[in-house]
Design an enzyme around this catalytic site. Structure first.
Site, PDB file in Angstrom:
ATOM      1  N   GLY A  14       0.813  -1.206   0.000  1.00  0.00           N
ATOM      2  CA  GLY A  14       0.000   0.000   0.000  1.00  0.00           C
ATOM      3  C   GLY A  14       0.847   1.257   0.000  1.00  0.00           C
ATOM      4  N   MET A  36       4.755  -9.734   5.318  1.00  0.00           N
ATOM      5  CA  MET A  36       4.216 -10.895   6.008  1.00  0.00           C
ATOM      6  C   MET A  36       3.027 -11.430   5.218  1.00  0.00           C
ATOM      7  SD  MET A  36       4.308  -9.983  10.057  1.00  0.00           S
ATOM      8  CE  MET A  36       3.204  -8.592   9.872  1.00  0.00           C
ATOM      9  N   CYS A  95      -3.225  -8.122  16.072  1.00  0.00           N
ATOM     10  CA  CYS A  95      -2.292  -8.301  14.955  1.00  0.00           C
ATOM     11  C   CYS A  95      -1.089  -7.385  15.128  1.00  0.00           C
ATOM     12  CB  CYS A  95      -2.996  -8.023  13.633  1.00  0.00           C
ATOM     13  SG  CYS A  95      -1.971  -8.357  12.179  1.00  0.00           S
ATOM     14  N   CYS A 191      -8.849  -7.671   7.423  1.00  0.00           N
ATOM     15  CA  CYS A 191      -8.278  -8.141   6.159  1.00  0.00           C
ATOM     16  C   CYS A 191      -8.721  -9.553   5.803  1.00  0.00           C
ATOM     17  CB  CYS A 191      -6.757  -8.069   6.222  1.00  0.00           C
ATOM     18  SG  CYS A 191      -6.003  -9.156   7.480  1.00  0.00           S
TER      19      CYS A 191
END
Length: 346
Positions: A14, A36, A95, A191
């Protein structure tokens, strides 16, 4: 002779992480990119293609890590279990805690790299005895809420190049550098649920779903039935399937009795809450403590007094009633623009 500092940059593909890497290069850092792989590829797509392209454009070393097993175990399964127990989780915070920082700092250690940088809109203040987290300059993009679990020791190694600039400036930098990521859209909230249909996702993840039960009004009357508590969260109005003289909202979920409790809007208001598993950015000298408390990402902080009830437990009393205090969500405590701690609403 000046020593060049080496930094590991988390690249998603991004624009934010791409500009993060570019700015660090301009500042003279030796930049290494890492991606990742958290989710499986679909229809033959290259999972790390966007991140790899950024690294190619910037001419930096690049590593791709398969983290799917760990991500599923620590993030996805926790998300499911929380919903099945009547709570509303925030997987992005976990996360950040387990994957984007704790894990990537270990990767940095293995590579002999001192610093880790990400494209988060937040700031780190290293001026005092402890490194502390502060809000990002762009109030619309500030992500300090999602980062409250980071310890002072971790923050001492973290760089947030976007903390003092706005999203518009990031986009201008991407255009100036002609980065391909300048055309990429915003990342989505969760996500691993691309269509935002979390109910279907949960039901596809488990062989043993919560059983059906009753929908109960706050006065104790059974007024309907549900097909599983995982379908409901605090503040929910739609999908109840109940005719009533006033709009009804979910005000509580009882996983033990398999009940969804509903009531009129004023029943959502509360002056107090309990917060557990609290982490502090630095030692707190004295309680009770006056703070600005944020109870969800888009919540405008509310003035509150917090009292210690154990090493990792606090009782919060708001100055004004708050709507939608939701078990499983995070409560983050601020003083001015500094994150002093946070924990999980019970």
């Amino acid at each position: 002779m000046q020593v060049v500092k080496k930094v590991l940059v988390a690249l998603s593909g991004g624009v934010d992480s791409a500009v993060t890497a570019a700015l660090l290069l301009e500042q003279g850092y030796d930049v290494v990119g890492v991606n990742m792989q958290l989710l499986p590829a679909f229809d033959g797509e290259c999972v790390d293609g966007g991140a790899r392209q950024v690294a190619r454009e910037l001419g930096i070393e690049f590593h791709s890590l398969d983290c799917q097993t760990q991500f599923n175990r620590e993030i996805v399964q926790n998300f499911c279990q929380e919903y099945f127990h009547g709570r509303t989780p925030n997987p992005c915070i976990l996360c950040n805690r387990h994957m984007k920082f704790a894990y990537l700092l270990r990767v940095a250690d293995d590579l002999g790299i001192e610093y880790l940088a990400t494209g988060h809109y937040a700031c780190v203040d290293h001026s005092g005895k402890y490194s502390v987290l502060r809000r990002g300059q762009d109030s619309k993009k500030d992500q300090s809420y999602f980062l409250f679990t980071l310890s002072s020791q971790q923050l001492s190694r973290v760089i947030f190049p976007l903390g003092n600039i706005t999203k518009q400036e990031v986009q201008r930098i991407a255009r100036r550098l002609n980065l391909s990521a300048r055309n990429n859209g915003e990342s989505q909230d969760i996500c691993f649920i691309p269509d935002n249909d979390y109910i279907s996702f949960l039901e596809n993840q488990s062989l043993q779903l919560p059983e059906a039960g009753d929908i109960v009004h706050v006065d104790g009357a059974i007024i309907g039935h549900h097909q599983g508590i995982h379908r409901y969260t605090i503040g929910q109005r739609r999908g109840l399937g109940i005719g009533w003289s006033e709009p009804l909202y979910v005000v509580a979920v009882d996983s033990i009795e398999r009940r969804v409790i509903v009531g009129e809007k004023h029943h959502l208001e509360t002056m107090v809450m309990q917060v557990e598993n609290v982490v502090w950015s630095q030692p707190i000298a004295q309680f009770p403590l006056r703070v600005d408390c944020r109870i969800r990402y888009r919540h405008c902080e509310a003035l509150a007094t917090i009292s210690l009830q154990g090493d990792q437990s606090v009782h919060v009393v708001f100055d004004q009633p708050q709507t939608g205090v939701t078990p499983g969500q995070a409560a983050v405590f601020y003083q001015e623009d500094c994150v002093i701690g946070g924990g999980w609403i019970q």
